[in-house]
Design an enzyme around this catalytic site. Structure first.
Site, PDB file in Angstrom:
ATOM      1  N   ASP A 160       0.860  -1.183   0.000  1.00  0.00           N
ATOM      2  CA  ASP A 160       0.000   0.000   0.000  1.00  0.00           C
ATOM      3  C   ASP A 160       0.895   1.231   0.000  1.00  0.00           C
ATOM      4  O   ASP A 160       2.057   1.160   0.406  1.00  0.00           O
ATOM      5  CB  ASP A 160      -0.895  -0.004   1.254  1.00  0.00           C
ATOM      6  N   GLU A 205     -14.613  -9.043  -7.903  1.00  0.00           N
ATOM      7  CA  GLU A 205     -14.821  -9.410  -6.505  1.00  0.00           C
ATOM      8  C   GLU A 205     -16.301  -9.344  -6.160  1.00  0.00           C
ATOM      9  O   GLU A 205     -16.992  -8.437  -6.593  1.00  0.00           O
ATOM     10  CB  GLU A 205     -14.032  -8.392  -5.662  1.00  0.00           C
ATOM     11  N   LEU A 264     -34.548  -8.487  -0.931  1.00  0.00           N
ATOM     12  CA  LEU A 264     -35.908  -7.973  -1.077  1.00  0.00           C
ATOM     13  C   LEU A 264     -36.366  -7.348   0.237  1.00  0.00           C
ATOM     14  O   LEU A 264     -37.555  -7.307   0.532  1.00  0.00           O
ATOM     15  CB  LEU A 264     -36.864  -9.104  -1.498  1.00  0.00           C
ATOM     16  N   GLY A 269     -36.707  -0.827   2.657  1.00  0.00           N
ATOM     17  CA  GLY A 269     -36.100   0.074   3.635  1.00  0.00           C
ATOM     18  C   GLY A 269     -35.874   1.442   3.024  1.00  0.00           C
ATOM     19  O   GLY A 269     -36.593   1.845   2.103  1.00  0.00           O
ATOM     20  N   CYS A 322     -20.382   0.581  -3.095  1.00  0.00           N
ATOM     21  CA  CYS A 322     -20.478  -0.233  -4.318  1.00  0.00           C
ATOM     22  C   CYS A 322     -21.707   0.062  -5.164  1.00  0.00           C
ATOM     23  O   CYS A 322     -21.576   0.500  -6.309  1.00  0.00           O
ATOM     24  CB  CYS A 322     -20.422  -1.707  -3.953  1.00  0.00           C
ATOM     25  N   LYS A 329     -22.044   3.618  -6.634  1.00  0.00           N
ATOM     26  CA  LYS A 329     -20.967   3.875  -7.597  1.00  0.00           C
ATOM     27  C   LYS A 329     -21.136   3.019  -8.864  1.00  0.00           C
ATOM     28  O   LYS A 329     -21.012   3.521  -9.985  1.00  0.00           O
ATOM     29  CB  LYS A 329     -19.629   3.537  -6.912  1.00  0.00           C
TER      30      LYS A 329
END
Ligand code: UGA
Length: 438
Positions: free
Chosen positions: A30, A148, A252, A255, A262, A265
């Site tokens: 990193d 992923e 399902l 809410g 994710c 975006k």
């Protein structure tokens, strides 16, 4: 096999640790010194159930370093797992990915397989392949797309016992390497389906999957809104639907919409791409519009019961975009708090793990935090407030003794954005309760 994983966020770190668990030697790299320092002390920079335990179990096969050049030089396989944040226009920002590719180009001394795990727009793998071919004349790099499918909070299980491993390969060398690398995952006790295809299709599997799940959520939320008006109960409706195996019972839950790093975006990115290709995806356009509106559903309830929100005290219960994570990216809590502050409300915010990240989000967005009080327990957060808005279905919120809303709140207006409580139990109290589609 020497494996290097670039990026120690959710995707990179979990991939690295799980590969180490399958007896591969893994170096996690990193650019962030602080993250690497933490990792070398055995501390995970992300909140993820079971991750530190797995890091400890496999510590002899795991190395963490910022010395990327050295790591890439020795690698047989390099996974790229850095993040691809959303740009303001909705497209994916690939700067981190291309920075890694540049560093790999500067470091390589032998043939290597580069596996793109970051979520990248379709055709990006081909572009990366072209860059390697243009810039490296004597070294062969095979580019593989390996999207992923892990979800935050369950990422270890989602990786070790993945629903599928999708591998987009274009040459025999990388095909063999990937088969060998993932072999342990395909055997007992994991038995993960291993699916090979071309790179572009593999890229699309990722986007189509996330977009389809987002669509499911927006669809059921619209049905829930109708149920709310009709006096039907969305939970009965989804239960009834779920017996049809083609529909199933997952994703399902009605809410206040989807959040996180994710779905928002990836829906924007696919929509953006579809427009670019003159093939605008109208389903996804509607999906994101529905979600935007749904995120503010509880404010509709609030506005019906309170004509003026100035100086009204409101408890926000749950700040993270879902339970099991400290991530507050695109969480419903933020949009709601922002509007409530604009209307003059005073906020009592509660979350079991997300407070620090929420404070950072408030500060990055330059919101005045003088009217936000933070609490580490629900009782204190709801004491003396005029309304409570439930944003995240944390178990501690779901298991909360609902009679306390009645005894501790100024007015027991409880707006439940995640359908945490059974209507039967609510009826036994005097709380003024509204939920989604029930
Ligand atoms: C999602 C996908 O589920 C993963 O398969 C994927 O790998 C990942 O994105 C990714 O692309 O990296 P994640 O964002 O961690 O995972 O979270 P989810 O559990 O999918 O939840 C996303 C949002 O949808 C949350 O805000 C959640 O509250 C909401 N949701 C989910 C609903 O509103 N209803 C549901 O029935 C399910």
């Amino acid at each position: 096999m020497e494996v290097v994983v670039a990026g120690t966020g959710y995707v990179g770190l979990v991939t690295g640790v799980c590969l180490a668990n399958m007896n591969h030697n893994v170096t996690c790299v990193d650019i962030d010194e602080e993250k690497i320092k933490k990792l070398n002390k055995g501390i995970s920079p992300i909140y993820e159930d079971g991750l530190e335990e797995l890091m400890l179990k496999n510590k002899d096969r795991l190395t963490y370093t910022t010395n990327r050049k050295n790591a890439y030089k020795k690698a047989d396989v390099i996974f790229v797992g850095v993040n691809t944040p959303e740009r303001e226009d909705g497209s994916a920002n690939l700067d981190y990915v291309y920075n890694v590719i540049d560093e790999i180009i500067d470091s390589l001394v032998k043939d290597t397989v580069v596996v793109i795990k970051s979520t990248v727009p379709i055709q990006t793998n081909d572009k990366i392949d072209k860059i390697f071919k243009e810039k490296l004349k004597n070294i062969n790099v095979s580019v593989v797309s390996n999207p992923e499918f892990l979800a935050q909070g369950t990422s270890i299980k989602d990786t070790l016992y993945a629903s599928r491993i999708i591998v987009g390969v274009e040459d025999d060398y990388s095909r063999e390497i990937m088969r060998e690398l993932y072999k342990p995952f395909t055997e007992e006790p994991y038995n993960v389906p291993y699916v090979e295809m071309d790179r572009k299709s593999a890229e699309m599997v990722k986007y189509a999957s996330n977009n389809f799940l987002a669509l499911k959520i927006s669809f059921i939320n619209e049905v829930a809104n109708l149920c709310g008006k009709l006096g039907a109960n969305i939970e009965n409706v989804t239960k009834g639907m779920s017996y049809d195996k083609r529909i199933g019972n997952k994703f399902l839950n009605a809410g206040i919409g989807y959040g996180g790093s994710c779905f928002p975006k990836d829906t924007m990115a696919l929509y953006h791409l579809s427009k670019e290709l003159n093939s605008e995806m109208l389903t996804i356009k509607s999906c994101t519009e529905v979600n935007k509106k749904q995120t503010l559903k509880l404010l509709e309830y609030l506005n019906n019961d309170f004509k003026n929100l100035d100086s009204i005290k409101i408890a926000i219960l749950g700040l993270t975009f879902k339970p099991g994570t400290d991530d507050v990216r695109n969480a419903a809590s933020f949009d709601n708090v922002k509007i409530l502050l604009e209307k003059g409300a005073v906020i009592n915010a509660y979350d079991p793990v997300g407070i620090n990240n929420f404070k950072k989000l408030i500060s990055v967005n330059k919101l005045d935090d003088s009217k936000i009080n933070y609490f580490d327990n629900i009782e204190d957060a709801i004491t003396g407030v005029d309304a409570a808005l439930i944003m995240t279905e944390w178990p501690i919120i779901k298991n909360f003794d609902i009679t306390k809303y009645e005894t501790l709140m100024n007015e027991p207006y409880v707006y439940d954005g995640r359908n945490c409580y059974s209507l039967k139990n609510v009826k036994k109290t005097n709380i003024k309760y509204k939920s989604i589609g029930r």
